[in-house]
Scaffold this motif. Structure first.
Motif, PDB file in Angstrom:
ATOM      1  N   ASP A 136      -6.681  -0.335  -1.100  1.00 13.37           N
ATOM      2  CA  ASP A 136      -7.705  -0.602  -0.102  1.00 13.37           C
ATOM      3  C   ASP A 136      -7.046  -1.255   1.116  1.00 13.37           C
ATOM      4  N   ILE A 137      -7.023  -0.539   2.214  1.00  9.77           N
ATOM      5  CA  ILE A 137      -6.284  -1.015   3.396  1.00  9.77           C
ATOM      6  C   ILE A 137      -6.945  -2.264   3.987  1.00  9.77           C
ATOM      7  N   LYS A 180      -5.442  -2.390  11.073  1.00 10.12           N
ATOM      8  CA  LYS A 180      -5.927  -1.296  10.241  1.00 10.12           C
ATOM      9  C   LYS A 180      -5.395   0.044  10.764  1.00 10.12           C
ATOM     10  N   VAL A 217       4.146  -1.128   3.705  1.00 12.21           N
ATOM     11  CA  VAL A 217       3.658   0.251   3.653  1.00 12.21           C
ATOM     12  C   VAL A 217       4.761   1.117   3.053  1.00 12.21           C
ATOM     13  N   VAL A 274      -1.737   0.550   9.920  1.00 13.72           N
ATOM     14  CA  VAL A 274      -1.478   1.018   8.548  1.00 13.72           C
ATOM     15  C   VAL A 274      -1.933   2.469   8.404  1.00 13.72           C
ATOM     16  N   TYR A 275      -3.150   2.763   8.902  1.00 17.24           N
ATOM     17  CA  TYR A 275      -3.706   4.117   8.766  1.00 17.24           C
ATOM     18  C   TYR A 275      -2.781   5.169   9.356  1.00 17.24           C
ATOM     19  N   VAL A 300       0.850  -1.196   0.000  1.00 18.47           N
ATOM     20  CA  VAL A 300       0.000   0.000   0.000  1.00 18.47           C
ATOM     21  C   VAL A 300       0.885   1.245   0.000  1.00 18.47           C
ATOM     22  N   VAL A 354       2.068  -6.912   5.151  1.00 16.96           N
ATOM     23  CA  VAL A 354       1.671  -5.706   4.430  1.00 16.96           C
ATOM     24  C   VAL A 354       2.892  -4.783   4.351  1.00 16.96           C
TER      25      VAL A 354
END
Ligand code: ATP
Ligand code: MG
Length: 260
Positions: free
Chosen positions: A197-198, A241, A210, A244-245, A44, A208
């Motif tokens: 899309d996370i 979530k 980043v 990542v956010y 992402v 994941v």
């Protein structure tokens, strides 16, 4: 103790610059990651940070400025059948039937063998009955499934997916995420997928990645350790979530007067 298996993909100190309007622009900066066979990596990052470029470098479609990219123990010099790619737009050829699109890159000299291989992919993505249809006769989700089947047709060790579900509606998208997970589970192919899309990134991944804005650097690699993280709405899912956010947004609590 058995020696640990070598990574299927090793990226070391990878840098990429593009010449844009006469200037050297740094696109990817010091990318380092080893990927084990059978992993599901999602990537992402902001638009333009170099995600598609990274996939194309791994596929051997774009050369790199410096560093090392070693796929299956060999430096990447160009495209090869051990690595498939699914592009953002499905790129099916409109004048070919679905089975011919899926089997496009496969050796046709042994027709029976070709038919069998294509049929296996068609079953895998549940497109049975549509072998002789043309792309214009399929829905968006079905076209994406055909594109995934084409990417898998040569039985690659690694499948690269560049936002394969970006054009789909939310419900079809969730359904397709489950399909991709099932295919990964059934075939054991190493998957590397770019997504905006996370939720999707967490739902699918074992890790994941980043990335920062351009020049794209890896900011964090988040290992998803718990299968509860695949249950949307679970505490684990929310935990990842937020993790990542936090790379992209400040705490965004907005005060609203609900007594209007
Ligand atoms: N062939 C090329 N020649 C010159 N510049 C390029 C080329 N391909 C990509 N770029 C530039 O490299 C940067 C990264 O592009 P890339 O397509 O990898 O981004 P991305 O992270 O996939 O973005 P998005 O999320 O919007 O798809 C962009 O600034 C783009 O303009
Ligand atoms: Mg892209």
């Amino acid at each position: 103790m058995a020696a640990e298996e070598k990574p299927i993909l090793e990226i070391k100190h990878l840098n990429k610059t593009f010449n844009i309007d006469g200037k050297q622009v740094e696109i990817l900066k010091n990318i380092n990651i080893d990927i084990k066979r059978g992993e599901f990596i999602t990537i992402v990052g902001h638009s333009g940070c170099g995600k598609s470029t990274l996939l194309k470098i791994i596929a051997g479609l774009v050369n790199y400025s410096d560093g090392e990219v070693i796929r299956n123990g060999r430096p990447v010099k160009g495209p090869d059948t051990d690595c498939g790619m699914v592009f953002q737009e499905h790129r099916l050829l409109p004048w070919l039937k679905i089975k011919d699109n899926i089997g496009f890159g496969l050796d046709r000299r042994n027709r029976k063998n070709w038919e069998e291989r294509v049929q296996r992919q068609i079953e895998l993505v549940r497109l049975g009955g549509f072998e002789n249809a043309y792309p214009s006769q399929l829905s968006g989700g079905m076209s994406q499934r055909a594109a995934i089947a084409r990417g898998l047709a040569a039985d690659p060790d690694i499948l690269l997916l560049d936002e394969p579900l970006g054009a789909l509606d939310a419900l079809t998208r969730v359904q397709m995420q489950k399909e991709i997970l099932r295919i990964w589970h059934d075939k054991g192919t190493t998957m590397i997928m770019v997504t905006h899309d996370i939720d999707e990134a967490i739902f699918l991944a074992t890790r994941v990645v980043v990335m920062s804005a351009r020049p794209g650097e890896i900011k964090e690699i988040i290992e998803i350790r718990n299968s509860n993280a695949r249950i949307r709405g679970s505490a684990d899912f929310t935990y990842y979530k937020n993790k990542v956010y936090n790379h992209f947004f400040e705490d965004e609590k907005v005060d609203i007067d609900y007594n209007i």
